[in-house]
Design a protein around this motif. Structure first.
Motif, PDB file in Angstrom:
ATOM      1  N   ASN A 283       1.034  -1.203   0.324  1.00 10.14           N
ATOM      2  CA  ASN A 283       0.080   0.151  -0.158  1.00 10.14           C
ATOM      3  C   ASN A 283       0.457   1.253  -0.262  1.00 10.14           C
ATOM      4  O   ASN A 283       0.440   3.111   0.457  1.00 10.14           O
ATOM      5  CB  ASN A 283      -0.996   0.052   1.061  1.00 10.14           C
ATOM      6  CG  ASN A 283      -2.322   0.657   0.778  1.00 10.14           C
ATOM      7  OD1 ASN A 283      -2.547   0.520   0.105  1.00 10.14           O
ATOM      8  ND2 ASN A 283      -2.991   1.864   1.850  1.00 10.14           N
ATOM      9  N   VAL A 285       2.790   3.119  -1.926  1.00 11.68           N
ATOM     10  CA  VAL A 285       1.961   4.396  -3.080  1.00 11.68           C
ATOM     11  C   VAL A 285       0.952   5.398  -2.503  1.00 11.68           C
ATOM     12  O   VAL A 285       0.566   6.157  -2.307  1.00 11.68           O
ATOM     13  CB  VAL A 285       1.952   4.181  -4.492  1.00 11.68           C
ATOM     14  CG1 VAL A 285       1.706   4.790  -5.175  1.00 11.68           C
ATOM     15  CG2 VAL A 285       3.710   3.160  -5.280  1.00 11.68           C
ATOM     16  N   ARG A 286      -0.052   4.355  -2.523  1.00  9.62           N
ATOM     17  CA  ARG A 286      -1.662   5.169  -2.092  1.00  9.62           C
ATOM     18  C   ARG A 286      -1.103   6.050  -0.945  1.00  9.62           C
ATOM     19  O   ARG A 286      -1.730   6.821  -0.894  1.00  9.62           O
ATOM     20  CB  ARG A 286      -2.297   3.546  -1.861  1.00  9.62           C
ATOM     21  CG  ARG A 286      -3.454   4.648  -1.236  1.00  9.62           C
ATOM     22  CD  ARG A 286      -4.337   3.297  -0.770  1.00  9.62           C
ATOM     23  NE  ARG A 286      -5.951   3.970  -0.269  1.00  9.62           N
ATOM     24  CZ  ARG A 286      -6.921   3.984  -1.377  1.00  9.62           C
ATOM     25  NH1 ARG A 286      -7.057   3.956  -2.599  1.00  9.62           N
ATOM     26  NH2 ARG A 286      -8.077   4.811  -0.811  1.00  9.62           N
ATOM     27  N   GLN A 287      -0.085   4.719   0.288  1.00 13.26           N
ATOM     28  CA  GLN A 287       0.164   5.784   1.233  1.00 13.26           C
ATOM     29  C   GLN A 287       0.441   7.246   1.051  1.00 13.26           C
ATOM     30  O   GLN A 287       1.014   8.167   2.123  1.00 13.26           O
ATOM     31  CB  GLN A 287       0.514   5.507   2.511  1.00 13.26           C
ATOM     32  CG  GLN A 287      -0.533   4.089   2.868  1.00 13.26           C
ATOM     33  CD  GLN A 287      -1.522   4.843   3.737  1.00 13.26           C
ATOM     34  OE1 GLN A 287      -1.793   5.545   4.163  1.00 13.26           O
ATOM     35  NE2 GLN A 287      -2.889   4.528   3.245  1.00 13.26           N
ATOM     36  N   GLY A 289       0.346   8.839  -1.470  1.00 11.57           N
ATOM     37  CA  GLY A 289      -0.413   9.939  -2.624  1.00 11.57           C
ATOM     38  C   GLY A 289      -0.719  11.163  -0.196  1.00 11.57           C
ATOM     39  O   GLY A 289      -1.272  12.047  -1.106  1.00 11.57           O
ATOM     40  N   ARG A 346      -0.625  12.872 -11.333  1.00 13.36           N
ATOM     41  CA  ARG A 346      -1.631  11.333 -11.060  1.00 13.36           C
ATOM     42  C   ARG A 346      -1.563  11.301 -12.435  1.00 13.36           C
ATOM     43  O   ARG A 346      -2.489  12.297 -13.353  1.00 13.36           O
ATOM     44  CB  ARG A 346      -3.747  12.055 -10.747  1.00 13.36           C
ATOM     45  CG  ARG A 346      -2.146  11.643  -8.960  1.00 13.36           C
ATOM     46  CD  ARG A 346      -3.914  12.237  -8.003  1.00 13.36           C
ATOM     47  NE  ARG A 346      -4.421  10.516  -7.714  1.00 13.36           N
ATOM     48  CZ  ARG A 346      -5.384  10.752  -7.505  1.00 13.36           C
ATOM     49  NH1 ARG A 346      -6.281  11.317  -6.347  1.00 13.36           N
ATOM     50  NH2 ARG A 346      -6.013   9.439  -7.016  1.00 13.36           N
ATOM     51  N   TYR A 376       7.027   6.812  -5.186  1.00 15.70           N
ATOM     52  CA  TYR A 376       6.022   8.025  -5.060  1.00 15.70           C
ATOM     53  C   TYR A 376       5.915   7.415  -6.936  1.00 15.70           C
ATOM     54  O   TYR A 376       6.142   8.008  -7.600  1.00 15.70           O
ATOM     55  CB  TYR A 376       5.187   8.981  -4.532  1.00 15.70           C
ATOM     56  CG  TYR A 376       4.077   9.752  -5.951  1.00 15.70           C
ATOM     57  CD1 TYR A 376       2.638   8.762  -5.206  1.00 15.70           C
ATOM     58  CD2 TYR A 376       3.757  10.201  -6.689  1.00 15.70           C
ATOM     59  CE1 TYR A 376       1.561   9.027  -5.073  1.00 15.70           C
ATOM     60  CE2 TYR A 376       2.295  10.710  -6.269  1.00 15.70           C
ATOM     61  CZ  TYR A 376       1.418   9.995  -5.918  1.00 15.70           C
ATOM     62  OH  TYR A 376      -0.142  10.387  -6.863  1.00 15.70           O
ATOM     63  N   GLU A 380      -2.668   6.019 -11.591  1.00 19.97           N
ATOM     64  CA  GLU A 380      -3.466   5.164 -10.424  1.00 19.97           C
ATOM     65  C   GLU A 380      -3.504   3.868  -9.985  1.00 19.97           C
ATOM     66  O   GLU A 380      -3.851   3.494  -9.502  1.00 19.97           O
ATOM     67  CB  GLU A 380      -4.831   5.606 -10.997  1.00 19.97           C
ATOM     68  CG  GLU A 380      -6.255   6.096 -10.179  1.00 19.97           C
ATOM     69  CD  GLU A 380      -5.877   6.710  -8.950  1.00 19.97           C
ATOM     70  OE1 GLU A 380      -6.680   6.639  -8.145  1.00 19.97           O
ATOM     71  OE2 GLU A 380      -4.725   7.645  -9.421  1.00 19.97           O
ATOM     72  N   ASP A 382      -1.309   2.380  -9.750  1.00 12.82           N
ATOM     73  CA  ASP A 382      -0.618   2.277  -8.175  1.00 12.82           C
ATOM     74  C   ASP A 382      -0.580   2.484  -6.590  1.00 12.82           C
ATOM     75  O   ASP A 382      -0.129   2.082  -5.668  1.00 12.82           O
ATOM     76  CB  ASP A 382       0.773   2.289  -8.383  1.00 12.82           C
ATOM     77  CG  ASP A 382       1.805   1.429  -9.473  1.00 12.82           C
ATOM     78  OD1 ASP A 382       1.007   0.514  -9.331  1.00 12.82           O
ATOM     79  OD2 ASP A 382       2.150   2.338  -9.817  1.00 12.82           O
ATOM     80  N   ARG A 383      -2.261   3.394  -7.092  1.00 15.07           N
ATOM     81  CA  ARG A 383      -2.777   4.012  -5.800  1.00 15.07           C
ATOM     82  C   ARG A 383      -3.603   3.207  -5.179  1.00 15.07           C
ATOM     83  O   ARG A 383      -4.879   3.505  -3.919  1.00 15.07           O
ATOM     84  CB  ARG A 383      -2.880   5.307  -5.903  1.00 15.07           C
ATOM     85  CG  ARG A 383      -1.828   6.280  -6.833  1.00 15.07           C
ATOM     86  CD  ARG A 383      -3.077   7.579  -6.947  1.00 15.07           C
ATOM     87  NE  ARG A 383      -3.647   8.061  -5.834  1.00 15.07           N
ATOM     88  CZ  ARG A 383      -3.169   8.976  -4.643  1.00 15.07           C
ATOM     89  NH1 ARG A 383      -1.588   9.734  -5.051  1.00 15.07           N
ATOM     90  NH2 ARG A 383      -3.622   9.714  -3.990  1.00 15.07           N
ATOM     91  N   GLN A 385      -6.065   0.572  -3.204  1.00 15.67           N
ATOM     92  CA  GLN A 385      -5.684   0.413  -2.001  1.00 15.67           C
ATOM     93  C   GLN A 385      -4.940  -1.583  -1.433  1.00 15.67           C
ATOM     94  O   GLN A 385      -6.039  -2.365  -2.080  1.00 15.67           O
ATOM     95  CB  GLN A 385      -7.275   0.341  -0.878  1.00 15.67           C
ATOM     96  CG  GLN A 385      -6.879  -0.243   0.563  1.00 15.67           C
ATOM     97  CD  GLN A 385      -7.572   0.495   1.288  1.00 15.67           C
ATOM     98  OE1 GLN A 385      -8.808   0.670   0.833  1.00 15.67           O
ATOM     99  NE2 GLN A 385      -6.828   0.415   3.174  1.00 15.67           N
ATOM    100  N   CYS A 388      -0.297  -2.490  -4.845  1.00 15.87           N
ATOM    101  CA  CYS A 388       0.632  -1.753  -5.439  1.00 15.87           C
ATOM    102  C   CYS A 388       1.609  -2.968  -5.862  1.00 15.87           C
ATOM    103  O   CYS A 388       1.972  -3.934  -4.706  1.00 15.87           O
ATOM    104  CB  CYS A 388       1.640  -1.096  -4.842  1.00 15.87           C
ATOM    105  SG  CYS A 388       2.991  -0.097  -5.650  1.00 15.87           S
TER     106      CYS A 388
END
Length: 541
Positions: A283, A285-287, A289, A346, A376, A380, A382-383, A385, A388
């Motif tokens: 997670n 990359v999402r984090q 973000g 993004r 990062y 999208e 990779d974002r 939840q 990734c």
């Protein structure tokens, strides 16, 4: 009624059979693993070791470890770095669960000692010894002196009430385990398991940390450890098996290195973690973000200009009156580590792109406006939840080169040839001028170290800070260099220039940070000391 009666008859017959045949008592459940039937082969030990691999490096939030340092400024004060941490009654890194990894390693080693030895078993045992060293090194860094345990403890074991062993004793045992691992692990692993070179890389880390910790905290024995760090580094370097990743594009290679879906075969990876769709994902990359943190003004100002001079001396520096201009003529890693508005932020599934206006001060994103770009991915996919599959490094060759140069410099043996085969390879990847042994300048903005260092060590430390940013290494570096007082610098909790005020954004108005030396080691929980009076509290707590 008939069925119930039949069941009782069958049960009685079963007990009669059990009573007449003692061998029945020696049988074990067939539907689950048990010790009596398990510890038979090297494959059993290898399977047992699988549980430890996930702890080598957590890909999620690794950058958050730098929130406690001068590199990053989170939206809320980090309690430990601000001396707002209270001594816990229980837990605090000393709970039963915190010792489980060491116990699990000792559990395996106790059984391995009863098995018939062969080459395959020696390799499997080497993995267990590596992981015991790995767990213990974390304990030494956190507490200093800790009990060294060779075997599994029971509820009545005398060792439960022993005093702590010295960090010197524990480190010697860690290195003994690592040397055994180095001697028995293979040079390569098609299955991405531990290798001789992974163990060597970890030995470099242990020896450099402990060697410099002892030197700057005035504990005897630092030179031998630094020489061990050099020897292990040279073994890796001279193997010819590793190299820095480069496609010849200094403006993108550093960024690209940390957003790759497949690191297998990448020569910079001494050991990597692979992630596969629907099998193992993360997670990070999402984090990133919405990380609730960002690089600090102090960190950003440490990047050199493209002429190899610091911003305090270079005529190429354009100042920071506007956000984007301070990136001009700077080390290319700056634009590949810190987001600025001319880069896509993004990329959506329909192909549309988003750019973020800068500066932007947002506690959910970056309170400093210096967004963490390194690692990062803008895509999208990779974002999503926990979906990734960007790979990650466990041990990276660039860090070995940095550690080698530092150890040689600490020993007073860093020649130009040493720099050219270490830090200057790292600089060459991004097109920066080579570092010179004589350095050639005195930067008035060099950190105000508690223990003064040479210009060369200053620049090697700068290189380490920039190359390893957001990889969770900075706190260990500050501790081992006895450099906690650097956190008193107000720029370590400031962000970019705010157009609304014309001044750098202050993260925590009304608060001033003041370092205290007790923070070099964490405290032991009070209940543990009450249960075992032979345990003593760390200084200052």
């Amino acid at each position: 009624m008939k069925n119930i009666k039949y069941s009782f008859v069958m049960l009685a017959s079963l007990f009669m059979v059990m009573g007449c045949n003692d061998d029945f008592l020696e049988k074990y459940p067939q539907d689950r693993i048990n010790d009596a039937s398990y510890w038979k082969s090297a494959a059993d030990v290898e399977m047992y070791a699988n549980q430890f691999y996930t702890v080598l490096k957590d890909p999620n939030y690794i950058w958050q470890r730098d929130n406690i340092t001068d590199n990053q400024g989170p939206g809320a004060r980090e309690a430990y770095a601000w001396n707002e941490y209270t001594v816990p009654a229980t837990g605090g890194g000393w709970a039963k669960s915190d010792w489980l990894g060491i116990r699990s390693c000792n559990y395996a080693l106790d059984y391995i000692a009863t098995m018939t030895k062969d080459a395959a078993l020696a390799t499997a045992e080497a993995e267990i010894r590596f992981f015991r060293a790995f767990y213990y090194f974390a304990k030494v860094k956190r507490y200093g002196d800790v009990p060294w345990l060779e075997h599994v403890l029971q509820i009545d074991s005398e060792e439960l009430f022993y005093a702590r062993d010295s960090r010197e004793t524990v480190t010697a045992n860690i290195l003994k385990d690592l040397d055994a691992a180095i001697a028995n692990l293979p040079e390569t692993s098609a299955a991405d398991r531990l290798t001789k070179f992974a163990a060597l890389a970890f030995k470099v880390e242990v020896c450099l940390y402990e060697g410099t910790f002892r030197k700057y905290h005035k504990i005897a024995g630092h030179e031998a450890l630094l020489r061990d760090a050099v020897t292990a580094s040279e073994t890796i370097i001279n193997s010819g098996m590793f190299a820095l990743y480069s496609t010849g594009n200094p403006k993108s290679d550093y960024f690209d290195l940390f957003v790759q879906y497949e690191l297998k075969g990448n020569k910079e990876g001494i050991m990597i973690q692979r992630f596969l769709a629907d099998k193992r994902m993360h997670n990070n990359v999402r984090q990133l973000g919405e990380p609730h943190t960002g690089f600090t003004k102090d960190f950003v100002e440490s990047y050199l200009c493209t002429d190899g001079l610091p911003i305090s001396l270079s005529p190429l520096y354009k100042g920071d009156a506007t956000f984007g201009v301070e990136f001009t003529n700077r080390d290319p890693r700056m634009e590949q580590s810190v987001y600025q508005q001319n880069r896509v932020y993004r990329i959506y599934e329909n192909g549309s792109k988003e750019f973020r206006p800068m500066p932007e001060f947002d506690n959910n994103y970056s309170p400093t406006s210096y967004y963490i770009l390194k690692g990062y991915s803008p895509y999208e996919r990779d974002r999503l939840q926990l979906q990734c599959i960007v790979d990650d490094f466990v041990f990276r060759y660039a860090e070995i080169l940095l550690s080698y140069a530092e150890a040689k410099a600490e020993l007073g043996e860093a020649t130009q040839a040493i720099l050219d085969k270490s830090v200057n390879l790292i600089r060459a990847r991004v097109g920066m001028p080579a570092m010179k042994v004589e350095v050639g300048f005195v930067d008035p903005a060099w950190p105000k170290w508690e223990v003064a260092v040479s210009p060369l060590i200053n620049e090697i430390r700068r290189e380490r800070r920039l190359e390893l940013a957001a990889e969770g290494k900075r706190w260990d570096d500050l501790v081992r260099w006895k450099a906690g007082k650097l956190l008193d610098n107000v720029k370590t909790y400031q962000g970019a220039r705010d157009p609304a005020t014309g001044s750098n954004r202050v993260l925590y108005p009304g608060f001033t940070r003041k370092w205290v030396d007790k923070l070099y080691l964490y405290p032991l929980p009070t209940q543990e000391i009450a249960l075992n009076p032979k345990l003593t509290q760390n200084p200052g707590w």
